[in-house]
Enzyme design. Structure first.
Site, PDB file in Angstrom:
ATOM      1  N   CYS A 133       0.837  -1.203   0.000  1.00 37.32           N
ATOM      2  CA  CYS A 133       0.000   0.000   0.000  1.00 37.32           C
ATOM      3  C   CYS A 133       0.869   1.249   0.000  1.00 37.32           C
ATOM      4  CB  CYS A 133      -0.921  -0.015   1.220  1.00 37.32           C
ATOM      5  SG  CYS A 133      -2.211   1.255   1.160  1.00 37.32           S
ATOM      6  N   CYS A 134       1.894   1.277   0.858  1.00 35.28           N
ATOM      7  CA  CYS A 134       2.807   2.423   0.890  1.00 35.28           C
ATOM      8  C   CYS A 134       3.557   2.565  -0.433  1.00 35.28           C
ATOM      9  CB  CYS A 134       3.813   2.259   2.031  1.00 35.28           C
ATOM     10  SG  CYS A 134       3.139   2.527   3.685  1.00 35.28           S
ATOM     11  N   CYS A 214      -1.370   7.785   7.397  1.00 39.12           N
ATOM     12  CA  CYS A 214      -2.684   7.444   6.861  1.00 39.12           C
ATOM     13  C   CYS A 214      -3.557   6.847   7.959  1.00 39.12           C
ATOM     14  CB  CYS A 214      -2.538   6.454   5.710  1.00 39.12           C
ATOM     15  SG  CYS A 214      -1.772   7.165   4.230  1.00 39.12           S
ATOM     16  N   CYS A 217      -3.487   3.056   9.276  1.00 49.25           N
ATOM     17  CA  CYS A 217      -2.237   2.549   9.860  1.00 49.25           C
ATOM     18  C   CYS A 217      -1.707   3.415  10.994  1.00 49.25           C
ATOM     19  CB  CYS A 217      -1.169   2.420   8.765  1.00 49.25           C
ATOM     20  SG  CYS A 217      -1.624   1.277   7.435  1.00 49.25           S
ATOM     21  N   CYS A 241       7.496   4.200   5.888  1.00 49.63           N
ATOM     22  CA  CYS A 241       6.598   4.008   4.754  1.00 49.63           C
ATOM     23  C   CYS A 241       7.337   3.600   3.489  1.00 49.63           C
ATOM     24  CB  CYS A 241       5.785   5.271   4.498  1.00 49.63           C
ATOM     25  SG  CYS A 241       6.774   6.715   4.084  1.00 49.63           S
TER      26      CYS A 241
END
Length: 257
Positions: A133-134, A214, A217, A241
């Site tokens: 995702c990062c 975010c 997280c 990240c």
């Protein structure tokens, strides 16, 4: 605030540059921070040898200090904000407030919507694979945004946790230079700067958020935890990240054919 001059490596080795020496980095350190008692951060930030510059900000709990400090020295520097699509509403409101207050030259950086639609259609990727995702929402977009930049400015600080304890003020990040103007600042220095310049606080800070990323997280920090303990708290092996490379720049983006 106790500035110190440290080893200019980022701690991950020395394959950059070939031969093991970085003469530009050494020259900048010698000219602007030769020893503990002589640190000229303003001079470093204005040094033409840095080339094209950009400041990267998450608009987190300590971002107002970096933004105010740097834009007093470089008033129209581009401020890159990675709009991942997963930020807290409070962060976006805080960003808008600081943009108006400091008259920032804001540049929004966004992930490729086609990639996000294909890889995260149900918005569960942060829970299932936070590294990916990062990568998709932060690392790839920032790499594109920095393509024409020679030096970027970060808000990282040593006091934020063990993984940043040896952070230098200037380092290599792949082929880029990176300056961490607040690397040696302590929490008390930041608090004093907020008060001295009447800077607004991030609205989540009062609810125990010491570091804000975010929403999926990030959680509030508990008593006795370090400032970044609320980031990826359910993933103890993940502490960053992924936007901060080592000096060898080994991460290579694989582009579609």
């Amino acid at each position: 605030m106790s500035d110190s001059v440290s080893d200019t490596s980022s701690g991950s080795g020395s394959s950059w540059p070939p031969g093991g020496r970085d003469r530009l980095l050494e020259a900048l350190q010698a000219d602007h921070m030769p020893d503990l008692g002589h640190v000229d951060m303003a001079g470093l930030l204005q040094d033409p040898r840095l080339g094209t510059r950009a400041l990267v900000s998450s608009f987190g709990t300590e971002s107002a200090v970096l933004l105010h400090y740097v834009t007093r020295i470089l008033p129209q520097i581009p401020v890159l904000f990675i709009e991942t699509g997963r930020h807290f509403d409070e962060t976006l409101a805080y960003r808008d407030r600081l943009v108006r207050l400091f008259d920032l030259n804001l540049v929004e950086v966004r992930p490729d919507p086609a990639i996000i639609a294909a890889e995260d259609p149900d918005r569960r990727l942060a829970e299932e694979d936070p590294n990916m995702c990062c990568l998709l929402r932060k690392t790839f977009p920032l790499a594109d945004a920095l393509a024409g930049v020679e030096t970027w400015i970060s808000g990282r600080k040593r006091y934020q946790g063990a993984t940043r304890a040896a952070l230098p003020a200037i380092e290599r990040d792949g082929t880029h230079l990176k300056v961490n103007p607040l690397a040696f600042w302590h929490r008390a220095d930041l608090d004093a700067y907020f008060v001295a310049h009447d800077l607004p606080r991030h609205p989540l800070e009062a609810r125990g958020f010491r570091s804000v990323g975010c929403a999926p997280c990030t959680r509030a920090v508990r008593a006795g935890e370090d400032a970044r303990a609320g980031r990826w708290a359910d993933n103890p092996d993940k502490t960053e990240c992924g936007i901060h490379l080592g000096p060898d720049g080994r991460f290579v983006r694989r582009r579609p054919a």
